[in-house]
Design a protein around this motif. Structure first.
Motif, PDB file in Angstrom:
ATOM      1  N   CYS A 483      32.349 -21.384  88.797  1.00 26.22           N
ATOM      2  CA  CYS A 483      33.511 -20.669  88.256  1.00 26.22           C
ATOM      3  C   CYS A 483      33.414 -20.568  86.734  1.00 26.22           C
ATOM      4  N   VAL A 484      32.979 -21.653  86.084  1.00 27.79           N
ATOM      5  CA  VAL A 484      32.825 -21.651  84.627  1.00 27.79           C
ATOM      6  C   VAL A 484      31.754 -20.651  84.196  1.00 27.79           C
ATOM      7  N   TYR A 485      30.690 -20.512  84.991  1.00 29.19           N
ATOM      8  CA  TYR A 485      29.613 -19.575  84.649  1.00 29.19           C
ATOM      9  C   TYR A 485      30.086 -18.125  84.668  1.00 29.19           C
ATOM     10  N   LEU A 486      31.232 -17.853  85.313  1.00 28.62           N
ATOM     11  CA  LEU A 486      31.761 -16.493  85.351  1.00 28.62           C
ATOM     12  C   LEU A 486      32.279 -16.037  83.994  1.00 28.62           C
ATOM     13  N   ARG A 487      32.283 -16.934  83.012  1.00 29.49           N
ATOM     14  CA  ARG A 487      32.629 -16.536  81.645  1.00 29.49           C
ATOM     15  C   ARG A 487      31.683 -15.453  81.136  1.00 29.49           C
ATOM     16  N   SER A 488      30.452 -15.456  81.640  1.00 33.20           N
ATOM     17  CA  SER A 488      29.489 -14.439  81.216  1.00 33.20           C
ATOM     18  C   SER A 488      29.865 -13.052  81.740  1.00 33.20           C
ATOM     19  N   VAL A 489      30.636 -13.005  82.834  1.00 32.54           N
ATOM     20  CA  VAL A 489      31.120 -11.729  83.369  1.00 32.54           C
ATOM     21  C   VAL A 489      32.347 -11.270  82.584  1.00 32.54           C
TER      22      VAL A 489
END
Length: 565
Positions: A483-489
């Motif tokens: 979920c945190v990696y979705l910051r790139s989206v």
């Protein structure tokens, strides 16, 4: 005195769980990087700025879409991007703009990293960038998967072999695996050892809950079990402090592991819990522990195990239903949590709260280093805000009720997630304060759901309910890093997901019954009627049970719940 010493000794090691759970936020950080090149660099050009070395260019290079032009001593001119490099065919003069022919090459000579903040991380150690970036993003999820498996395995082992042995093993293993992580020779050995470290860390945390609740009296049990979380938060604060002082990942890992060495040296002194000894019919050993407790607490007439067992047996016999009733012998499974519409709705809501609490907890914690400003201070504050959080939770749940505390804090956390989206990115202090408020509100809900779940279900499926909820909690912790990696989206995508889940959980919680001041239910019928008929629980209590017996049964029922946690 005896219980206090055991409590603080046991929860001290809970700090190591907080340390290892969040250690990767600095250990696996990705600094600025460019494609490497072989040969001696004579000059470096970035737009109109010309420098003599790459170390001087990092302060100017901010966008990953830009490239850096370097000239080697042999006259070759290269354009360096993050994941590729281009050699200019015509090397007449050093200029940033070039329209001629280029030969594109992959980064076979490694990468150049900005080491002004971090001298070394696991990303720079094994070049976990570009086409290997996904390996870096698996570090935290694989650790959380180990947490999930460890909770299941060691919770069962603790019931079979005892709490003491598991505490010894998991404490020593945390130290051994923690040091071993620092000396792993490649990425795969690093992930495997960290996976084992996650299993023993999770195992210790689960058994520590059991251990302290089986020694602490009923009146202090809520506060004692709740503040195990507080020591976990102290571990997060230690991660921020050590990360600030040590910038080489393997030295950082060693210092984090050594922080809890004192407990490893003295954990062998901890006794087995009398509850487990009694359940194994080791009455003499249980009496020895009780006598030691009596001497420490200066009790002149310690209770006798033989008398305790006799009273318990008499109470259970007097309250035993007819011989033809075999319902107590029935084995229950996960389907019993969906036996009717009311219980099924309750189960889905409780599972959602467990999942949302864990998801929000780790999203706020893991993303704190990306908020801007000082990332070490951010993580320290995110950990520190939990300390008053659990005090407020304990007071509110006893004064306002479990449901009346859970609903506003879940909805509040959703509103805070929305509020953060409207704060300008330049207002770093305001963003950090809002994230602290979000962590505080989700922390209250996360800490409260343990006890609330136990009170919502009857004795026959209580352990099953808490155990299944705990599994949903672990699933949330596995999903949180992704979920945190979705910051790139989209930079606000993690907050949007947490906010939606928290709002949905808060609305569904309205349908749950309040359990404050109500006796624990024993059957699914009583649990179904909870909240519908105020007198149902008390009227359905078997009259043959004496007050003392009910108190004793309730106490042992809560111990079973704690063991499942």
């Amino acid at each position: 005195r005896f219980q206090a010493c055991l409590y603080f000794a046991s929860v001290f090691q809970a700090m190591s769980c907080g340390i290892h759970y969040l250690a990767s936020v600095f250990m696996a950080v990705t600094p600025k990087f460019l494609c490497g090149i072989s040969g001696n660099v004579s000059s470096v050009l970035f737009y109109n700025s010309s420098e003599l070395s790459m170390e001087d260019i990092w302060t100017l290079w901010t966008s990953t879409e830009n490239y850096v032009v370097v000239q080697l001593e042999n006259g070759d001119i290269w354009e360096l991007n993050q994941c590729s490099r281009s050699k200019r065919e015509v090397s007449l003069d050093l200029a940033y703009e070039y329209d001629g022919n280029k030969s594109v090459f992959s980064c076979t000579d490694g990468f150049l990293y900005d080491d002004t903040k971090w001298k070394s991380t696991v990303v720079t150690q094994w070049d976990l960038v570009c086409d290997r970036e996904w390996l870096a993003k698996l570090i935290q999820p694989t650790f959380m998967l180990g947490v999930l498996i460890g909770a299941v395995i060691f919770g069962d082992i603790a019931d079979r072999l005892g709490r003491q042995r598991v505490i010894w093993f998991t404490s020593a293993s945390q130290f051994v695996f923690g040091i071993a992580v620092a000396f792993t020779f490649d990425y795969y050995s690093f992930v495997i050892v960290r996976f084992l470290l996650a299993m023993v860390s999770s195992g210790y945390l689960v058994v520590a809950f059991v251990y302290v609740t089986e020694f602490v009296g009923i009146k202090a049990r809520t506060w004692a079990s709740m503040h195990v979380h507080a020591f976990f938060a102290v571990g997060i604060m230690i991660v921020a402090l050590v990360g600030f002082l040590v910038r080489t990942w393997w030295i950082y890992q060693i210092f984090l592991t050594i922080a809890t060495l004192p407990f490893v040296l003295c954990c062998w002194m901890l006794p087995e819990t009398p509850f487990w000894l009694l359940s194994e019919e080791r009455y003499e050993d249980a009496q020895k522990v009780i006598n030691i407790m009596a001497r420490w607490n200066k009790v002149s007439t310690p209770c006798k195990v033989s008398e305790l067992c006799s009273v318990q047996q008499d109470d259970l016999v007097s309250g035993r239903p007819g011989d033809g009733d075999t319902s107590s012998a029935k084995k229950h499974n996960i389907l019993d949590l969906f036996c009717n519409w009311r219980i099924a709705t309750r189960t889905i809501t409780v599972w959602l709260i467990w999942f949302t609490g864990s998801l929000g907890y780790y999203v706020f914690s893991l993303s704190s280093v990306s908020l801007g400003g000082n990332e070490y201070l951010n993580l320290f504050l995110i950990g520190a805000v939990e300390l008053p959080c659990y005090i407020i939770a304990c007071i509110a749940m006893d004064k306002l009720g479990r449901r009346n505390t859970l609903i506003p804090f879940l909805i509040l956390s959703a509103l805070i997630c929305v509020l953060i989206m409207f704060i300008p990115q330049d207002f770093n202090i305001l963003i950090i304060l809002a994230n602290m408020a979000g962590k505080f509100s989700i922390g209250v809900a996360f800490g409260l759901i343990y006890l609330y779940t136990a009170e919502l279900y009857p004795t026959i499926v209580r352990s099953l309910a808490v155990g299944s909820g705990s599994m949903m909690c672990r699933v949330g912790s596995v999903v949180a890093p992704f979920c945190v990696y979705l910051r790139s989206v989209w930079i606000f995508m993690p907050l949007l997901l947490v906010g939606i889940m928290a709002l949905l959980s808060g609305i569904l919680t309205i349908m749950l019954p309040e359990t404050l001041g109500k006796p624990l239910t024993n059957t699914l019928v009583e649990a179904t009627e909870m909240g519908r008929n105020k007198k149902s629980c008390s009227e359905k209590t078997p009259p043959a049970h004496s007050g003392a017996a009910l108190e004793k049964i309730e106490m042992f029922g809560q111990e079973t719940v704690s063991a499942e946690k």
